[in-house]
Design a protein around this motif. Structure first.
Motif, PDB file in Angstrom:
ATOM      1  N   VAL A 420      89.797  18.905  69.179  1.00 52.26           N
ATOM      2  CA  VAL A 420      90.152  20.199  68.592  1.00 52.26           C
ATOM      3  C   VAL A 420      89.905  21.313  69.606  1.00 52.26           C
ATOM      4  O   VAL A 420      90.749  22.193  69.815  1.00 52.26           O
ATOM      5  CB  VAL A 420      89.349  20.458  67.300  1.00 52.26           C
ATOM      6  N   ILE A 421      88.751  21.294  70.238  1.00 53.81           N
ATOM      7  CA  ILE A 421      88.413  22.339  71.213  1.00 53.81           C
ATOM      8  C   ILE A 421      89.397  22.298  72.382  1.00 53.81           C
ATOM      9  O   ILE A 421      89.813  23.345  72.898  1.00 53.81           O
ATOM     10  CB  ILE A 421      86.965  22.168  71.714  1.00 53.81           C
ATOM     11  N   ARG A 422      89.805  21.111  72.797  1.00 52.57           N
ATOM     12  CA  ARG A 422      90.777  20.992  73.892  1.00 52.57           C
ATOM     13  C   ARG A 422      92.179  21.411  73.461  1.00 52.57           C
ATOM     14  O   ARG A 422      93.049  21.655  74.298  1.00 52.57           O
ATOM     15  CB  ARG A 422      90.853  19.540  74.381  1.00 52.57           C
ATOM     16  N   GLY A 423      92.437  21.422  72.166  1.00 58.41           N
ATOM     17  CA  GLY A 423      93.784  21.718  71.693  1.00 58.41           C
ATOM     18  C   GLY A 423      94.705  20.516  71.727  1.00 58.41           C
ATOM     19  O   GLY A 423      95.922  20.660  71.814  1.00 58.41           O
ATOM     20  N   ASN A 424      94.136  19.301  71.607  1.00 56.95           N
ATOM     21  CA  ASN A 424      94.915  18.064  71.671  1.00 56.95           C
ATOM     22  C   ASN A 424      95.090  17.502  70.258  1.00 56.95           C
ATOM     23  O   ASN A 424      94.136  17.021  69.651  1.00 56.95           O
ATOM     24  CB  ASN A 424      94.198  17.046  72.563  1.00 56.95           C
ATOM     25  N   GLN A 425      96.309  17.529  69.738  1.00 54.41           N
ATOM     26  CA  GLN A 425      96.583  17.094  68.367  1.00 54.41           C
ATOM     27  C   GLN A 425      97.044  15.640  68.248  1.00 54.41           C
ATOM     28  O   GLN A 425      97.413  15.199  67.158  1.00 54.41           O
ATOM     29  CB  GLN A 425      97.656  17.998  67.750  1.00 54.41           C
ATOM     30  N   THR A 426      96.973  14.878  69.312  1.00 53.66           N
ATOM     31  CA  THR A 426      97.524  13.520  69.296  1.00 53.66           C
ATOM     32  C   THR A 426      96.955  12.671  68.173  1.00 53.66           C
ATOM     33  O   THR A 426      97.669  11.903  67.528  1.00 53.66           O
ATOM     34  CB  THR A 426      97.261  12.825  70.647  1.00 53.66           C
ATOM     35  N   LEU A 427      95.656  12.776  67.921  1.00 52.96           N
ATOM     36  CA  LEU A 427      94.985  11.922  66.950  1.00 52.96           C
ATOM     37  C   LEU A 427      94.837  12.587  65.587  1.00 52.96           C
ATOM     38  O   LEU A 427      94.001  12.172  64.780  1.00 52.96           O
ATOM     39  CB  LEU A 427      93.616  11.497  67.486  1.00 52.96           C
ATOM     40  N   PHE A 428      95.658  13.594  65.317  1.00 56.20           N
ATOM     41  CA  PHE A 428      95.610  14.300  64.040  1.00 56.20           C
ATOM     42  C   PHE A 428      96.972  14.199  63.362  1.00 56.20           C
ATOM     43  O   PHE A 428      98.005  14.140  64.018  1.00 56.20           O
ATOM     44  CB  PHE A 428      95.227  15.767  64.245  1.00 56.20           C
ATOM     45  N   MET A 429      96.949  14.209  62.036  1.00 54.73           N
ATOM     46  CA  MET A 429      98.184  14.041  61.273  1.00 54.73           C
ATOM     47  C   MET A 429      98.964  15.356  61.203  1.00 54.73           C
ATOM     48  O   MET A 429      98.385  16.419  61.022  1.00 54.73           O
ATOM     49  CB  MET A 429      97.857  13.558  59.858  1.00 54.73           C
ATOM     50  N   ARG A 430     100.261  15.257  61.322  1.00 55.18           N
ATOM     51  CA  ARG A 430     101.136  16.406  61.190  1.00 55.18           C
ATOM     52  C   ARG A 430     101.532  16.565  59.725  1.00 55.18           C
ATOM     53  O   ARG A 430     101.484  15.608  58.950  1.00 55.18           O
ATOM     54  CB  ARG A 430     102.371  16.199  62.072  1.00 55.18           C
ATOM     55  N   GLY A 431     101.948  17.765  59.361  1.00 60.22           N
ATOM     56  CA  GLY A 431     102.267  18.033  57.963  1.00 60.22           C
ATOM     57  C   GLY A 431     103.352  17.140  57.400  1.00 60.22           C
ATOM     58  O   GLY A 431     103.237  16.616  56.280  1.00 60.22           O
ATOM     59  N   ASP A 432     104.439  16.932  58.148  1.00 56.79           N
ATOM     60  CA  ASP A 432     105.528  16.091  57.635  1.00 56.79           C
ATOM     61  C   ASP A 432     105.103  14.633  57.514  1.00 56.79           C
ATOM     62  O   ASP A 432     105.601  13.894  56.652  1.00 56.79           O
ATOM     63  CB  ASP A 432     106.781  16.235  58.499  1.00 56.79           C
TER      64      ASP A 432
END
Length: 484
Positions: A420-432
């Protein structure tokens, strides 16, 4: 082997629900371990925010107690804890009102990454998001972290997405699923896409079936109110098991980048066939002489909520057409284990005759406990007496392969918070992605309710209902044993 710890940028992290159970057990101890590893910069600051009235010193005492209990063996090393606590503060904040927000804003510093962790009920997400923007705490570079449950169905998930989208861009929203932060889950992608050995075989031509198991030994005591409104389908299948299914089944992304990975996961969910109700087994653990049953922990004495689910799924695409995926999860099972097993097909012809028996290669990825992988291969059994075959595992346990460094592997929350601090969303779910998962899940739950299905009882500390075994036996297969 020397692991590299790359410090993150200076940050201000606010934990809403900072006195709650998740903060005490996971978030704060995880941050402390990142501090011990040298990954947290000197300028980092952590602020707990909640309704309770306390000052910085009282909150530091609470955090110190939590770290001593849950922080691991380094919790009291040479003043490390005291140095960490110097970076911790507290503000009393009214999530639904005006109180405390100006004081919280005064703690935010220019030039730092701002992250806001919503470790609260989803009903508060909208109010927090509105006040973060309204009081000027969040800017266009800020990040918000939201915990599950992200909705209870498609309609509520859409409503939550819409609420957050009114105040934050999708690139600022981090929907956390701690399973995606596990080292072995990420190693699954490394094994698939980093080795020419596996990817050519990763398809319906060579894979007989895939099993995904997440078994727990705990009951629902203490969580009965929440769990009876969700059940295993909402609590585990729609998020954790769905994410594991996506990673095991997705096509190779063009790059290891957030949207490239999440695009491929979304394609898997959208390719999932509807599940026939004959291919699903629901269970509920029953009482025995030593253990109260599920209904003893919930308000409704006739509850039909499932504590166990097993199902057979199919993905309608070229890679997986005809290959079944078997999912199961439950409470009060024989052992605590999470495993993905890729069961390859038999060799097209055995030169050793019928007496050699049936042997298959199985790649088993263990998420917990003892993270690692094993690959079952067939060899000749040592000794005279002919060509007798036996399956033996090639063990890739982290503890053995990496030695002492395996003990320093960050847990899921540590890794994800630093992402999160790095701004890396790879391992997080997207809304769609979340909405697509609910769109597949909702008809299953609605079908149970329409038919009035009753979960099958099963013994505590067993493998689940007998019907779950039959789900596999009818297909000429069997579940892998649930064991530690």
């Amino acid at each position: 082997m020397v692991s590299r710890v790359i410090p993150v940028d200076p940050f201000d992290l606010v934990i809403f629900g900072g006195t709650g159970d998740l903060a005490r057990r996971k978030i704060l101890p995880g941050l402390f371990r990142r501090f011990c590893s040298g990954q947290m910069p000197e300028e980092a600051r952590i602020t707990g925010a909640a309704r309770s009235e306390m000052d910085d010193d009282a909150y530091r005492a609470l955090v110190g107690e939590a770290i001593r209990e849950f922080g691991g063996p380094r919790a009291c090393d040479h003043g490390t804890l005291e140095a960490f606590l110097e970076r911790v503060g507290y503000e009393q904040v009214d999530a639904m009102g005006e109180g405390g927000w100006s004081a919280l804003k005064a703690r935010m510093r220019p030039g730092c990454v701002r992250a806001f962790y919503f470790s609260v009920a989803p009903s508060l997400f909208g109010a927090l998001a509105e006040r973060l923007k309204g009081f000027g705490l969040a800017d266009d570079d800020s990040r918000v972290v939201v915990e599950k449950p992200f909705g209870k169905d498609l309609a509520s998930a859409r409503a939550l997405n819409l609420t957050l989208a009114q105040h934050f861009d999708e690139t600022q929203i981090y929907r956390i699923d701690h399973y995606l932060g596990k080292e072995t889950v990420q190693n699954l992608m490394a094994v698939r896409f980093g080795n020419v050995l596996f990817e050519p075989l990763w398809n319906a031509q060579f894979v007989d079936h895939i099993q995904i198991t997440v078994a727990e030994t705990v009951d629902v005591s203490g969580r009965g109110g929440y769990y009876d409104q969700s059940g295993a389908m909402r609590d585990m299948v729609q998020n954790h098991l769905m994410q594991l299914l996506c990673l095991i089944a997705m096509e190779p992304p063009a790059r290891f980048e957030p949207d490239a990975v999440r695009d491929e996961k979304l394609k898997v969910i959208r390719a999932l066939d509807p599940v026939d109700h004959h291919h699903i087994v629901r269970g509920q653990y029953a009482p025995d002489d030593n253990q109260p049953g599920y209904r003893a922990h919930v308000e409704d004495p006739r509850s039909r909520t499932e504590s166990f689910v097993a199902m057979r799924c199919h993905i309608s695409n070229w890679r997986w057409a005809g290959t079944p995926f078997y999912l199961r999860t439950g409470k009060m099972l024989r052992a605590r284990t999470s495993e993905i097993a890729v069961v390859f097909k038999d060799a097209p012809h055995s030169i050793f005759g019928a007496d050699a028996g049936r042997h298959r290669n199985v790649l088993a990825i263990r998420l917990q406990p003892n993270e690692g992988m094993t690959l079952d291969v067939t060899i000749k059994e040592p000794g005279p007496g002919g060509m007798r075959l036996v399956d033996v595992p090639l063990d890739m346990s982290f503890a053995e392969a990496l030695g002492p460094e395996a003990e320093e592997v960050p847990d899921a929350y540590e890794r994800l918070i630093m992402d999160v601090i790095r701004g890396n969303q790879t391992l997080f779910m997207r809304g769609d992605e979340v909405e697509a998962a609910w769109a597949w899940t909702d008809p299953i739950i609605e079908g149970w309710q329409t038919r009035g299905d009753v979960p099958k009882p099963y013994d505590a500390h067993s493998s689940g209902p007998e019907d779950a075994l039959m789900l596999m036996h009818r297909d000429g297969r069997k579940w892998r044993e649930i064991r530690t």
